[in-house]
Structure formats: structure tokens, C-alpha cells
Design an enzyme around this catalytic site. Structure first.
Site, PDB file in Angstrom:
ATOM      1  N   TYR A   1      -2.584  -0.649  10.287  1.00 31.88           N
ATOM      2  CA  TYR A   1      -2.616  -0.921   8.849  1.00 31.88           C
ATOM      3  C   TYR A   1      -1.231  -0.655   8.231  1.00 31.88           C
ATOM      4  O   TYR A   1      -0.729  -1.450   7.432  1.00 31.88           O
ATOM      5  CB  TYR A   1      -3.688  -0.043   8.196  1.00 31.88           C
ATOM      6  CG  TYR A   1      -3.909  -0.315   6.733  1.00 31.88           C
ATOM      7  CD1 TYR A   1      -4.468  -1.517   6.299  1.00 31.88           C
ATOM      8  CD2 TYR A   1      -3.554   0.617   5.766  1.00 31.88           C
ATOM      9  CE1 TYR A   1      -4.671  -1.771   4.948  1.00 31.88           C
ATOM     10  CE2 TYR A   1      -3.747   0.373   4.420  1.00 31.88           C
ATOM     11  CZ  TYR A   1      -4.308  -0.818   4.009  1.00 31.88           C
ATOM     12  OH  TYR A   1      -4.501  -1.063   2.672  1.00 31.88           O
TER      13      TYR A   1
ATOM     14  N   SER B   1       0.864  -1.188   0.000  1.00 33.09           N
ATOM     15  CA  SER B   1       0.000   0.000   0.000  1.00 33.09           C
ATOM     16  C   SER B   1       0.898   1.234   0.000  1.00 33.09           C
ATOM     17  O   SER B   1       2.073   1.150   0.413  1.00 33.09           O
ATOM     18  CB  SER B   1      -0.856  -0.008   1.267  1.00 33.09           C
ATOM     19  OG  SER B   1      -1.385   1.289   1.505  1.00 33.09           O
TER      20      SER B   1
HETATM   21  N1  LIG Z   1      -8.693   0.246  -1.964  1.00 30.88           N
HETATM   22  C1  LIG Z   1      -7.573   0.908  -1.707  1.00 30.88           C
HETATM   23  O1  LIG Z   1      -7.524   2.151  -1.739  1.00 30.88           O
HETATM   24  C2  LIG Z   1      -6.319   0.153  -1.375  1.00 30.88           C
HETATM   25  C3  LIG Z   1      -5.116   0.869  -1.335  1.00 30.88           C
HETATM   26  C4  LIG Z   1      -3.941   0.195  -1.046  1.00 30.88           C
HETATM   27  C5  LIG Z   1      -3.969  -1.162  -0.788  1.00 30.88           C
HETATM   28  N2  LIG Z   1      -5.151  -1.824  -0.808  1.00 30.88           N
HETATM   29  C6  LIG Z   1      -5.128  -3.265  -0.516  1.00 30.88           C
HETATM   30  O2  LIG Z   1      -5.688  -3.965  -1.604  1.00 30.88           O
HETATM   31  C7  LIG Z   1      -6.269  -5.182  -1.128  1.00 30.88           C
HETATM   32  C8  LIG Z   1      -7.683  -5.303  -1.647  1.00 30.88           C
HETATM   33  O3  LIG Z   1      -8.411  -4.184  -1.200  1.00 30.88           O
HETATM   34  P1  LIG Z   1      -9.825  -3.775  -1.802  1.00 30.88           P
HETATM   35  O4  LIG Z   1      -9.851  -2.306  -1.762  1.00 30.88           O
HETATM   36  O5  LIG Z   1     -10.100  -4.494  -3.052  1.00 30.88           O
HETATM   37  O6  LIG Z   1     -10.752  -4.306  -0.605  1.00 30.88           O
HETATM   38  P2  LIG Z   1     -12.176  -5.060  -0.579  1.00 30.88           P
HETATM   39  O7  LIG Z   1     -12.637  -4.949   0.834  1.00 30.88           O
HETATM   40  O8  LIG Z   1     -13.051  -4.564  -1.683  1.00 30.88           O
HETATM   41  O9  LIG Z   1     -11.768  -6.566  -0.884  1.00 30.88           O
HETATM   42  C9  LIG Z   1     -10.997  -7.330   0.009  1.00 30.88           C
HETATM   43  C10 LIG Z   1     -11.466  -8.769  -0.067  1.00 30.88           C
HETATM   44  O10 LIG Z   1     -10.628  -9.537   0.802  1.00 30.88           O
HETATM   45  C11 LIG Z   1     -11.444 -10.449   1.509  1.00 30.88           C
HETATM   46  N3  LIG Z   1     -10.777 -10.829   2.753  1.00 30.88           N
HETATM   47  C12 LIG Z   1     -10.510 -10.024   3.807  1.00 30.88           C
HETATM   48  N4  LIG Z   1      -9.924 -10.736   4.767  1.00 30.88           N
HETATM   49  C13 LIG Z   1      -9.807 -12.009   4.308  1.00 30.88           C
HETATM   50  C14 LIG Z   1      -9.269 -13.199   4.858  1.00 30.88           C
HETATM   51  N5  LIG Z   1      -8.747 -13.246   6.099  1.00 30.88           N
HETATM   52  N6  LIG Z   1      -9.279 -14.314   4.114  1.00 30.88           N
HETATM   53  C15 LIG Z   1      -9.821 -14.293   2.873  1.00 30.88           C
HETATM   54  N7  LIG Z   1     -10.359 -13.210   2.316  1.00 30.88           N
HETATM   55  C16 LIG Z   1     -10.349 -12.069   3.027  1.00 30.88           C
HETATM   56  C17 LIG Z   1     -12.749  -9.698   1.753  1.00 30.88           C
HETATM   57  O11 LIG Z   1     -13.828 -10.571   2.051  1.00 30.88           O
HETATM   58  C18 LIG Z   1     -12.926  -8.954   0.437  1.00 30.88           C
HETATM   59  O12 LIG Z   1     -13.664  -9.729  -0.489  1.00 30.88           O
HETATM   60  C19 LIG Z   1      -6.150  -5.132   0.399  1.00 30.88           C
HETATM   61  O13 LIG Z   1      -5.001  -5.855   0.793  1.00 30.88           O
HETATM   62  C20 LIG Z   1      -5.945  -3.650   0.685  1.00 30.88           C
HETATM   63  O14 LIG Z   1      -5.244  -3.450   1.880  1.00 30.88           O
HETATM   64  C21 LIG Z   1      -6.322  -1.207  -1.104  1.00 30.88           C
END
Ligand SMILES: NC(=O)c1ccc[n+]([C@@H]2O[C@H](COP(=O)([O-])OP(=O)(O)OC[C@H]3O[C@@H](n4cnc5c(N)ncnc54)[C@H](O)[C@@H]3O)[C@@H](O)[C@H]2O)c1
Length: 256
Positions: free
Chosen positions: A151, A138
Site C-alpha cells: 500500500y 495517503s
Molecule cells: N480511509 C482512509 O483512512 C484513507 C486514508 C488515506 C487514503 N485513502 C485513500 O482514499 C481513497 C478512497 O478510500 P475510502 O476510504 O473512501 O475507501 P472505500 O473502500 O470506502 O471506497 C473506495 C471505492 O473505490 C472503489 N474501487 C476500488 N477499486 C476500484 C477499481 N479498480 N476501479 C473502480 N473502482 C474501484 C471501491 O469499489 C469503493 O467504492 C483510496 O484511494 C484510499 O487508498 C483512504
């Protein structure tokens, strides 16, 4: 068809970036294991993707679930070429405001989850002397952001672990890279905005947009295509990197 004939595991593929990545990977010819602990979301994605995908409910922070995930993928597709360690959870708060249970939850999913999933697939990749692992870091892995203590710690670990893994596994033909996204409009960010800015979501989104040089928020596909590149043979010389995809958030600030 940049992933034709390849088999990928995408964790957290029931929503947001993971869902978009599973879709792009299938479109580019891969077979995909859709992994999520949310059954209804993960199943919906796999059903929509058809024969070249299957869903498995699994928690990335449980080694037994991740071992079962690797075995099920090998049974169904016969190989694992790509592991996209994408699943993650968020947490807002300074260090002293963060409950111990919250700290443990975030570190368990975001950091230990990568250990468990990778540990499950690495014997197979080592055996065939080939593989590609993509870890979800991230922007906070490299740049401080207010109210993100747990985080940030969890994603800093991902960023550092990626390089440690790369050093250990390069001799087995395995590439390990991370993606460093900025703010991507997914249910993850939408949920945060609803919890903290319910009375003025539009203003909150506008403020978030201003943080990027692009003046926009990212889409899940922006990250999915970065993952596609890292997963493809086009990235065969990319080792241990942190690929920044953030609309210019970390590049600089515009003062006007
Ligand atoms: N959206 C952003 O701005 C952003 C920025 C930087 C990094 N990220 C990272 O990207 C990744 C995806 O984020 P997103 O925005 O698509 O989130 P999201 O919440 O839309 O999707 C995350 C998915 O992971 C699943 N999940 C969570 N914990 C889990 C576990 N223990 N086992 C299995 N599945 C699990 C959830 O059910 C969900 O379907 C994450 O690691 C997040 O930290 C997101």
C-alpha cells in the site's frame, strides 16, 4: 456553487471519500460522472444525485474502461474539467508476507489506475488548455506505517507521480495536486478493523483516535471539502502540492 458549470469525474465514487466528494461536487454545481467497479454502490450514489450525475461501471486499472469513461463523460456532459483519481484498495502486510498477486493488485489499482484514468482524459484537457487532476495519496506516502508495504509503495508512487505530472502539464493550464489524508472512517477502515480487531472494535477505534492531535478520526466530508478546494478556482495558484488533511497525525505527537 464553487463548481458551477464544471464537469467532474470521480473514481471510486460508490463509497467513502469518493461518494462524499461526488455529493459535495454536485451540491456545488458540478455535473459528475460516478465511476466505480462496484455496480450496486455506484448506481445508488448516481441515482440519489439525480440528473447532474451518471454512473458507469469501470475498473480504473483497465485502459479500455478508462477510455470508455472519458468518452461517456464527453458524450453526456461535453467536457471534462476535473478528474478526481480517488479509487483505491488496501493491503496489510510486511513485504515478505505480501503475495506477489496482492502486490500486483494494489499497484494496479492505486498507481496504474491513475495512469490509465489520466491518460484517458489528458488529450481533452490538453486540447482545451485547462483542467484539474486530483490524485489520492495517503499519509503513508510520506511517513512509514507498520505492515503496509504494498500500500505504501503504491501511494508513494502517487505522491511522486503528481509532481511529475504537474511539471509536464502546467504548460497546458492543467493543475495536478494530491491529497494526503490521515485515517478517515470509511468502509475501507471499517473493513480493516473488522478483519483484524473483530473482538474489540471499540478499543481499536479509540487507539486509532489517539494517533491524531485532534483526537478524532476524519470523516469522508473532511476530504471531500479538500478536494472541492483543489477543484475550484480558489486553488488556481496551487500546483503539484500534497494537501495534508490528517487531524495532525503527521504534525507531531502529544506525550502525557
Ligand atoms: N480511509 C482512509 O483512512 C484513507 C486514508 C488515506 C487514503 N485513502 C485513500 O482514499 C481513497 C478512497 O478510500 P475510502 O476510504 O473512501 O475507501 P472505500 O473502500 O470506502 O471506497 C473506495 C471505492 O473505490 C472503489 N474501487 C476500488 N477499486 C476500484 C477499481 N479498480 N476501479 C473502480 N473502482 C474501484 C471501491 O469499489 C469503493 O467504492 C483510496 O484511494 C484510499 O487508498 C483512504
Amino acid at each position: 456553487m464553487r463548481l458551477k458549470g464544471k464537469t467532474a469525474i470521480v473514481t471510486g465514487a460508490g463509497s467513502g471519500i469518493g461518494e462524499a466528494s461526488a455529493r459535495v461536487f454536485v451540491k456545488e454545481g458540478a455535473q459528475v460522472a460516478v465511476i466505480d467497479w462496484d455496480e450496486s454502490h455506484g448506481k445508488r450514489v448516481a441515482d440519489e444525485l439525480g440528473d447532474r450525475a451518471f454512473f458507469m461501471k469501470a475498473d480504473v486499472a483497465k485502459q479500455s474502461d478508462m477510455d470508455a469513461m472519458a468518452n461517456a463523460t464527453l458524450e453526456r456532459f461535453g467536457a471534462i474539467d476535473i478528474l478526481f483519481n480517488n479509487a483505491g484498495v488496501s493491503c496489510v502486510g510486511t513485504l515478505h508476507e505480501t503475495a506477489e498477486s496482492e502486490w500486483d493488485r494494489v499497484m494496479a489499482v492505486n498507481s496504474k489506475g491513475i495512469y490509465c484514468a489520466s491518460k484517458a482524459v489528458l488529450p481533452h484537457m490538453i486540447g482545451k488548455k485547462a483542467g484539474c487532476i486530483i490524485n489520492m495519496a495517503s499519509g503513508v506516502s510520506v511517513l512509514g506505517l507498520a505492515q503496509r508495504a504494498a500500500y505504501t509503495a503504491s501511494k508513494g508512487a502517487v505522491y511522486a507521480l503528481t509532481r511529475a505530472m504537474q511539471v509536464d502539464y502546467c504548460r497546458f493550464g492543467i493543475r495536478v495536486n494530491s491529497i494526503v489524508p490521515g485515517t478517515i472512517y470509511t468502509p475501507f477502515v471499517e473493513g480493516y478493523l473488522q478483519r483484524h480487531y473483530a473482538d474489540n472494535m471499540e478499543k481499536a477505534v479509540e487507539n486509532l483516535k489517539k494517533r491524531q492531535l485532534s483526537g478524532t478520526l476524519g470523516t469522508p466530508e473532511d476530504i471531500a471539502y479538500a478536494a472541492l478546494y483543489l477543484a475550484s478556482d480558489e486553488a488556481k495558484y496551487v500546483y503539484g502540492s500534497g494537501l495534508v488533511v490528517d487531524g495532525g497525525f503527521s504534525a507531531g505527537k502529544i506525550f502525557d
